[in-house]
Design an enzyme around this catalytic site. Structure first.
Site, PDB file in Angstrom:
ATOM      1  CG  HIS A   1      66.066  54.556  26.428  1.00 13.80           C
ATOM      2  ND1 HIS A   1      66.780  53.427  26.119  1.00 13.80           N
ATOM      3  CD2 HIS A   1      66.871  55.606  26.117  1.00 13.80           C
ATOM      4  CE1 HIS A   1      67.960  53.776  25.635  1.00 13.80           C
ATOM      5  NE2 HIS A   1      68.043  55.102  25.638  1.00 13.80           N
TER       6      HIS A   1
ATOM      7  CG  HIS B   1      69.263  53.946  29.927  1.00 10.50           C
ATOM      8  ND1 HIS B   1      68.310  54.799  29.456  1.00 10.50           N
ATOM      9  CD2 HIS B   1      70.460  54.465  29.542  1.00 10.50           C
ATOM     10  CE1 HIS B   1      68.895  55.807  28.817  1.00 10.50           C
ATOM     11  NE2 HIS B   1      70.196  55.623  28.847  1.00 10.50           N
TER      12      HIS B   1
ATOM     13  CB  CYS C   1      81.021  62.573  18.906  1.00  9.63           C
ATOM     14  SG  CYS C   1      79.268  62.147  19.092  1.00  9.63           S
TER      15      CYS C   1
ATOM     16  CB  CYS D   1      80.690  59.819  22.072  1.00  4.33           C
ATOM     17  SG  CYS D   1      79.974  58.931  20.713  1.00  4.33           S
TER      18      CYS D   1
ATOM     19  CB  CYS E   1      79.184  60.103  15.774  1.00 12.14           C
ATOM     20  SG  CYS E   1      78.849  58.924  17.096  1.00 12.14           S
TER      21      CYS E   1
ATOM     22  CG  HIS F   1      75.433  60.129  19.298  1.00 16.40           C
ATOM     23  ND1 HIS F   1      76.580  59.504  19.730  1.00 16.40           N
ATOM     24  CD2 HIS F   1      74.566  60.108  20.334  1.00 16.40           C
ATOM     25  CE1 HIS F   1      76.421  59.123  20.996  1.00 16.40           C
ATOM     26  NE2 HIS F   1      75.218  59.473  21.374  1.00 16.40           N
TER      27      HIS F   1
ATOM     28  CE  LYS G   1      73.081  53.102  21.905  1.00 15.83           C
ATOM     29  NZ  LYS G   1      73.895  54.188  22.396  1.00 15.83           N
TER      30      LYS G   1
ATOM     31  CE  LYS H   1      65.597  63.405  25.069  1.00 19.19           C
ATOM     32  NZ  LYS H   1      66.361  64.525  25.315  1.00 19.19           N
TER      33      LYS H   1
END
Ligand code: MSP
Length: 521
Positions: free
Chosen positions: A20, A23, A128, A131, A146, A149, A297, A300
């Site tokens: 995405h 990246h 997590c 991570c 986290c 996430h 953020k 995905k």
């Protein structure tokens, strides 16, 4: 004298999702910096690739009813293909499932175990899965989530092998303090140093096979596989031929690029691993902020992603590269909005360079088809002044790259384009062309000079922007008849006082004006 080689890396992306925009940013940035360094005469090796082991991938493959390797092959292929279609120039696409990587990770583990840097113990902590690491309490939100996430980590207790990272804490602090550019920008260096004020815990580097099978088996205990971060970080070193054919000079030139999500593995685990392996430190780690959608953020797991190929196809080739570099202040977070993207394309690409090239070349091709020769003696003081904008744009451009202020570089470039536009408006070549058409020889001469000055300035703009808009740049240079040897136009070509332009037959079509999709769409 031969220029120094440089080695640039992106993170190895997890194969749990297709690429995405997040990246793409790091990958585009490395491609841009590579092209910039090549223009300044440095040979560059650029590495990207995929990180394919670990629990997260194992679980996703299972959910998809696939074998983890087949699953990894498919998603890794998407990354490779996406970067290829976006014309990103990488020398190495590294995969952590390749046999040579597996062997080298086992060599590293054996060395650390033999020298007493790896021991077996019990551990309890908050894991997590997003991570793929234990998070300390201080790293969680007030609600115990986290921060990346937005999920509560799992409490886990298990017996694992540990890398004695704490042994290297003092050396790491010294290294960071003595080498201010080891981690940049400075606020990330300070974050790592602040973290290192607490005693550093040792790093669990194995997982029992009863829980995870998808990993590199420990060479000294076949009931365990290697923790995915310990496996993946070694890629950067392994790709330089370590240990048997180690290209140490290349290694010592390495710049790692990552976002802040993986500052800790890169700023702490990795340098201590290098110390234990007795390998020189990486040169520098350059850390950028997040691309956000709204306040979160883009990721995905949060499901709020923008796909690079889709937007490129819709809004025009290379527009995403330009926007990402222009919009993000390196080190800080940025929000992606279609409004800003569309505004940026129209202002700097369609109306900016696109319109400038089109209006100048239309007049030049009509009045001087074939060759346009510029006689230095005909240049007025105003012409000379206009040409000076090239040197200042180039030096500000380079300075922006040297200081990680890419926005400044892009601004210097668009200021150059604006300056050329102003010169055109003042010189009114369309009026000179009209007079020339009635047989006015003085107007014809002046028109030739004005066009020559514009073409020199456009040549400079095209050469300078090459790292960010490589294909548009090469299209422009081709129409101007500017040739060069090697993979990229040398940055000195921006300042060349070219006497003759052998013009191509057509005005290149560069960027289209775009519109926001309607609300219904
Ligand atoms: N596999 C590890 C890295 C191992 S490196 C030896 C990993 N993979 S990842 O797929 O999660 O990629 C994280 C990286 O992707 C970030 O550090 C950054 O380079 C990029 N980004 C992913 N999402 C991003 C944003 N929303 N914003 C900016 N960069 C992002 O971590």
């Amino acid at each position: 004298m031969k220029s120094a080689r440089r080695y640039l890396t992106t993170p190895l992306y997890y194969v749990n999702a297709k690429p995405h925009l997040g990246h793409s940013y790091t990958t585009i940035l490395v491609d841009v910096i590579k092209r910039h360094l090549v223009q300044r005469g440095n040979p560059v090796i650029a590495l990207t690739g995929t990180d394919e082991h670990g629990e997260k991938i194992e679980q996703m493959a299972k959910a998809a009813g696939q074998d983890p390797k087949a699953f990894a092959d498919e998603i890794s292929g998407h990354f490779r293909e996406t970067w290829k279609q976006m014309h990103l120039d990488f020398d190495i696409f590294y995969r952590t499932t390749d046999a040579s990587h597996v062997k080298k990770v086992q060599q590293a583990l054996t060395k650390l175990k033999d020298q007493g840097d790896i021991v077996y113990r019990e551990y309890t902590g908050n894991y997590c899965l997003g991570c793929e690491r234990f998070r300390t309490d201080a790293e969680l939100t007030a609600d115990g989530l986290c921060p990346d996430h937005q999920k509560k980590p799992e409490a886990r207790s298990e017996a694992n092998y540990f890398f004695l990272m704490s042994k290297y804490q003092k050396r790491l602090i010294d290294h960071i303090e003595k080498n201010p550019s080891f981690i940049e920008p400075a606020h990330y260096k300070n974050e790592v140093l602040a973290f290192l004020k607490q005693p550093l815990e040792d790093l669990s580097i194995s997982r029992p096979k009863s829980r995870l099978k998808w990993g590199i088996e420990l060479p000294f205990d076949s009931n365990h596989v290697t923790y995915v971060w310990f496996d993946a970080l070694l890629n950067y070193l392994n790709a330089t031929g370590w240990p048997d054919q180690f290209d140490q000079a290349l290694w010592e030139s390495v710049t790692h690029f990552t976002a802040k999500d993986i500052l800790k593995p890169h700023g702490i685990y990795w340098p201590t691993m290098l110390m234990a392996l007795n390998v020189p430190q990486y040169k520098t780690l350059q850390v950028h902020g997040y691309w956000l959608m709204g306040q979160s953020k883009m990721s995905k797991s949060l499901g709020n992603v923008v796909r690079p190929l889709e937007v490129e196809e819709k809004y025009g080739r290379e527009t995403l590269r330009f926007f990402l570099l222009r919009e993000m202040s390196f080190g800080l977070d940025s929000s992606f909005t279609l409004e800003n993207y569309v505004t940026c394309i129209n202002a700097y690409l369609a109306n900016g360079i696109g319109n400038l090239v089109s209006r100048v070349l239309t007049i030049a091709l009509k009045n001087f088809p074939g060759t346009l020769a510029l006689d230095e003696k005909t240049l007025t003081a105003e012409d000379k002044k206009a040409l000076e904008a090239r040197a200042s744009a180039l030096s500000q451009w380079d300075q922006g790259f040297d200081e990680l202020k890419y926005q400044n570089s892009l601004k210097a470039w668009s200021d150059l384009v604006t300056a050329v536009d102003l010169y055109v408006n003042e010189m009114k070549p369309w009026a000179l062309a009209k007079a020339a058409g009635t047989g006015d020889a003085t107007a014809t001469e002046r028109l030739k000079t004005v066009m020559g000055v514009c073409l020199r300035l456009i040549q400079a703009a095209a050469v300078i922007i090459y790292p960010v808009l490589p294909r548009a740049s090469l299209d422009i240079l081709k129409t101007l008849g500017v040739q060069f040897s090697g993979p990229a136009p040398d940055s000195k070509l921006a300042l060349e006082d070219r006497r003759e332009f052998k013009l191509g037959a057509e005005v290149p079509k560069l960027f289209m004006r775009v519109q926001l999709p309607s609300v219904d769409a």
